[in-house]
Design an enzyme around this catalytic site. Structure first.
Site, PDB file in Angstrom:
ATOM      1  N   SER A  59       0.844  -1.191   0.000  1.00 47.54           N
ATOM      2  CA  SER A  59       0.000   0.000   0.000  1.00 47.54           C
ATOM      3  C   SER A  59       0.883   1.245   0.000  1.00 47.54           C
ATOM      4  O   SER A  59       2.096   1.174   0.177  1.00 47.54           O
ATOM      5  CB  SER A  59      -0.921  -0.012   1.213  1.00 47.54           C
ATOM      6  OG  SER A  59      -1.804  -1.118   1.155  1.00 47.54           O
ATOM      7  N   GLY A  60       0.256   2.398  -0.228  1.00 53.46           N
ATOM      8  CA  GLY A  60       1.010   3.635  -0.357  1.00 53.46           C
ATOM      9  C   GLY A  60       1.266   4.028  -1.789  1.00 53.46           C
ATOM     10  O   GLY A  60       1.861   5.074  -2.045  1.00 53.46           O
ATOM     11  N   ASP A  63       7.512  -9.429  -3.284  1.00 52.36           N
ATOM     12  CA  ASP A  63       6.394  -9.700  -4.188  1.00 52.36           C
ATOM     13  C   ASP A  63       6.630 -10.997  -4.949  1.00 52.36           C
ATOM     14  O   ASP A  63       5.727 -11.835  -5.089  1.00 52.36           O
ATOM     15  CB  ASP A  63       6.225  -8.544  -5.175  1.00 52.36           C
ATOM     16  CG  ASP A  63       5.691  -7.276  -4.521  1.00 52.36           C
ATOM     17  OD1 ASP A  63       5.600  -7.256  -3.278  1.00 52.36           O
ATOM     18  OD2 ASP A  63       5.377  -6.325  -5.243  1.00 52.36           O
ATOM     19  N   HIS A  83       9.288   2.726  -3.297  1.00 47.90           N
ATOM     20  CA  HIS A  83       9.131   2.420  -1.883  1.00 47.90           C
ATOM     21  C   HIS A  83       9.901   3.412  -1.023  1.00 47.90           C
ATOM     22  O   HIS A  83      10.137   3.168   0.156  1.00 47.90           O
ATOM     23  CB  HIS A  83       9.622   1.003  -1.577  1.00 47.90           C
ATOM     24  CG  HIS A  83       8.781  -0.052  -2.197  1.00 47.90           C
ATOM     25  ND1 HIS A  83       9.301  -1.106  -2.901  1.00 47.90           N
ATOM     26  CD2 HIS A  83       7.446  -0.207  -2.246  1.00 47.90           C
ATOM     27  CE1 HIS A  83       8.323  -1.871  -3.347  1.00 47.90           C
ATOM     28  NE2 HIS A  83       7.182  -1.338  -2.958  1.00 47.90           N
ATOM     29  N   ASP A 100      14.900  -5.475   7.247  1.00 46.17           N
ATOM     30  CA  ASP A 100      14.126  -4.624   8.160  1.00 46.17           C
ATOM     31  C   ASP A 100      14.111  -5.141   9.588  1.00 46.17           C
ATOM     32  O   ASP A 100      13.408  -4.605  10.441  1.00 46.17           O
ATOM     33  CB  ASP A 100      12.689  -4.459   7.652  1.00 46.17           C
ATOM     34  CG  ASP A 100      12.016  -5.783   7.361  1.00 46.17           C
ATOM     35  OD1 ASP A 100      12.583  -6.831   7.737  1.00 46.17           O
ATOM     36  OD2 ASP A 100      10.931  -5.780   6.765  1.00 46.17           O
ATOM     37  N   SER A 127      11.103 -14.562   4.343  1.00 44.67           N
ATOM     38  CA  SER A 127      11.714 -15.849   4.657  1.00 44.67           C
ATOM     39  C   SER A 127      10.742 -16.811   5.322  1.00 44.67           C
ATOM     40  O   SER A 127      10.828 -18.027   5.110  1.00 44.67           O
ATOM     41  CB  SER A 127      12.929 -15.649   5.578  1.00 44.67           C
ATOM     42  OG  SER A 127      13.929 -14.908   4.928  1.00 44.67           O
ATOM     43  N   ASP A 173      24.161 -14.339   6.569  1.00 44.76           N
ATOM     44  CA  ASP A 173      22.761 -14.105   6.224  1.00 44.76           C
ATOM     45  C   ASP A 173      21.858 -14.723   7.281  1.00 44.76           C
ATOM     46  O   ASP A 173      22.028 -15.897   7.642  1.00 44.76           O
ATOM     47  CB  ASP A 173      22.470 -14.729   4.859  1.00 44.76           C
ATOM     48  CG  ASP A 173      21.007 -14.601   4.495  1.00 44.76           C
ATOM     49  OD1 ASP A 173      20.586 -13.479   4.171  1.00 44.76           O
ATOM     50  OD2 ASP A 173      20.302 -15.622   4.556  1.00 44.76           O
TER      51      ASP A 173
END
Length: 554
Positions: free
Chosen positions: A57-58, A112, A221, A390, A433, A533
């Site tokens: 969204s946004g 996505d 984004h 994030d 993930s 990672d």
């Protein structure tokens, strides 16, 4: 005193906006909740394949504003700037599927791609055919050293419109997928910004720019560009952008569609002025501006800036561009041909009954050891993910496993532990993930009969294959594949669970020296080097739980 430029409620801004959108356009769209997705109320009866898109969204009116006859059949909306959950895509696809299945229109962002990919795997298990069109038009991310590829931006609007018109002519799934790929290949975009969007979390600009600076190649984004330049006058800026767009476009017809798109805080006055200069420039080069679209169609919340998209128009595409579309946001075009279709309500897809997977010996002890190991490593997993993403990986993995253990302890679940883990991680765990682990657990649950190590080898190999189909990662791309692939190889060699656990741990530690080529970490370049990672570490902890060893900690 800080003043936010966004009028959004604290907490979840998306849910009330979806309800308001559905109420405002109740004659065109229907909101279905749990999981949230939107469905068009009308579709041409000739349509044999449903069209589904979605994303964070946004960016409104993308994608929900293009729901309706002549464009999309269903949309999966994510949180602000976040991909939708695979469960949302799954339900939207079930609702939209036609006799030939469903076509996913996906912008090239890792989240996505993975969530649509997981939904596609699940749909195929139900007997619903799925194809995908990947939109990758953003020149700013055209980097030969990155396997992530160009981002998907403004060309998404062009693809959705042309595909919608072609679908209304009754064209089949494979033909639509080929057309979508051709339109994406014939399109390139570039965006600039003079002010960042307002963060809905802090109320501050997401990044700072001086009054004489311009972010050249910004993402939708709110990602910063690779380059910040001194702000030139439009008479210098626009020819530079057109030069790069034309150089990036593959050869083709000289007939062009030009999309001038506002990024949220740019006025129509400015956008039309930009279009006039761009059209003059293109025609001065001997090109023909045959079609245009000017307005705010793919914003980044309230970012001040604009994007340019050029599409080479092949034979028949102009007719599709002008074909009728009845949606909340796509502007009416002057008709070229009379509409012959009649409307009917969108028929919800009826998913095929999923085949039951043959269960094996309960694997709850492995999952309990795994949950304990992840709980102990939670802080470190969060730290690793903050360096390249994030920071939510540790939370997602821990909370998912806690839900799995709670369900096993309740005694209300059927099947072995991996049946439960697969369902929980696919349906309830967010992020990128988490659902990938869901694919792995699902394949481990369906590993069939035979010796325990053979069954694990078979299931882990199938999980690796599913993850690579969805995420397209290879060994060396700095993902969880770097830990999973060597562990699978040891199991297939028959060297035992301890050897597989060592191989997974070594593979995870080896990612510290790699530059990410897939996933969100690929956007930060070398900044994540020196740390393993987090997804790979999560896989290593799973195999240590399988072997019953403590193993090296991340």
């Amino acid at each position: 005193m800080r003043v936010s430029h966004l009028f959004v409620p604290k907490g979840d801004a998306v849910a009330p906006a979806l309800r308001g959108f559905a109420r405002a356009h109740a004659e065109l769209v229907e909101l279905r909740e749990n999981p949230a997705h939107l469905v068009a109320r009308e579709r041409d009866p000739r349509r044999v394949a449903g069209l589904v898109s979605g994303g964070g969204s946004g960016h409104e009116p993308l994608h929900a504003g293009f729901l309706g006859r002549g464009m999309l059949d269903a949309v999966a909306p994510g949180q602000v700037f976040a991909s939708p959950h695979n469960g949302q895509v799954l339900e939207a696809s079930r609702a939209a599927a036609g006799p030939e299945g469903v076509l996913h229109i996906v912008k090239n962002y890792t989240g996505d791609r993975i969530n649509f990919g997981i939904a596609a795997e699940r749909l195929r298990h139900e007997g619903i055919e799925v194809c995908r069109v990947l939109i990758d038009d953003d020149l700013a991310t055209d980097d030969a050293e990155s396997a992530t590829g160009r981002r998907g931006t403004g060309a998404t609007v062009v693809v959705e419109k042309l595909l919608g018109a072609a679908a209304d002519e009754g064209r089949g799934l494979a033909e639509l997928a080929g057309l979508g790929a051709a339109v994406a290949a014939a399109s390139r975009s570039l965006a600039v910004a003079s002010r960042a969007q307002t963060s809905p979390h802090t109320g501050d600009p997401a990044f700072e720019l001086g009054a004489d600076e311009l972010e050249y190649g910004v993402g939708i984004h709110g990602e910063r560009a690779a380059t910040t330049i001194g702000r030139p006058p439009l008479a210098e800026l626009l020819p530079r952008m057109v030069d790069e767009l034309l150089a990036g476009l593959p050869p083709g017809p000289d007939d062009l569609l030009v999309l001038v798109n506002g990024l949220g805080a740019t006025t129509q006055l400015e956008l039309y002025g930009i279009f006039e200069q761009v059209a003059d420039d293109l025609e001065g080069r001997g090109l023909r501006v045959c079609e245009s679209l000017v307005g705010t169609f793919v914003p980044a919340l309230d970012m001040a800036g604009f994007s340019l998209t050029l599409t080479r128009l092949h034979e028949g595409w102009r007719e599709w561009w002008h074909a009728p579309a009845r949606t909340p946001a796509f502007p009416d075009r002057p008709a070229i041909s009379q509409e012959t279709a009649t409307s009917r309500p969108a028929a919800p897809g009826s998913p095929a009954q999923a085949a039951a997977v043959a269960g094996a010996a309960p694997e709850a002890p492995v999952l309990r050891r795994y949950a304990e190991a992840v709980d102990a490593a939670h802080g470190e997993l969060t730290r690793l993910d903050q360096a390249s993403g994030d920071g939510d990986f540790g939370d997602n993995l821990r909370s998912g496993l806690r839900r799995v253990i709670a369900e096993l302890d309740s005694g209300g679940s059927s099947g072995d532990g991996f049946d439960v883990a697969g369902r929980v991680f696919l349906d309830e765990v967010g992020g990128t993930s988490g659902p990938l682990f869901g694919l792995l657990f699902t394949e481990l649950a369906g590993r069939g009969d035979g010796d325990q190590q053979v069954r694990w080898a078979r299931g882990a190999a199938a999980g690796l294959a599913a993850i690579q189909r969805v995420g397209e990662a290879e060994v060396g791309d700095r993902t969880l594949v770097d830990a999973l692939a060597p562990a699978v190889a040891e199991l297939e060699r028959g060297t035992g669970f301890a050897a597989a656990a060592r191989a997974a741990a070594e593979g995870a530690q080896g990612t510290a020296g790699l530059r990410a080529r897939r996933g969100r970490a690929s956007y930060v370049g070398d900044r994540a080097r020196g740390l393993p990672d987090p997804g790979a570490v999560g896989v290593a902890l799973l195999f240590q739980a399988l072997a019953g060893t403590d193993g090296p900690q991340p």
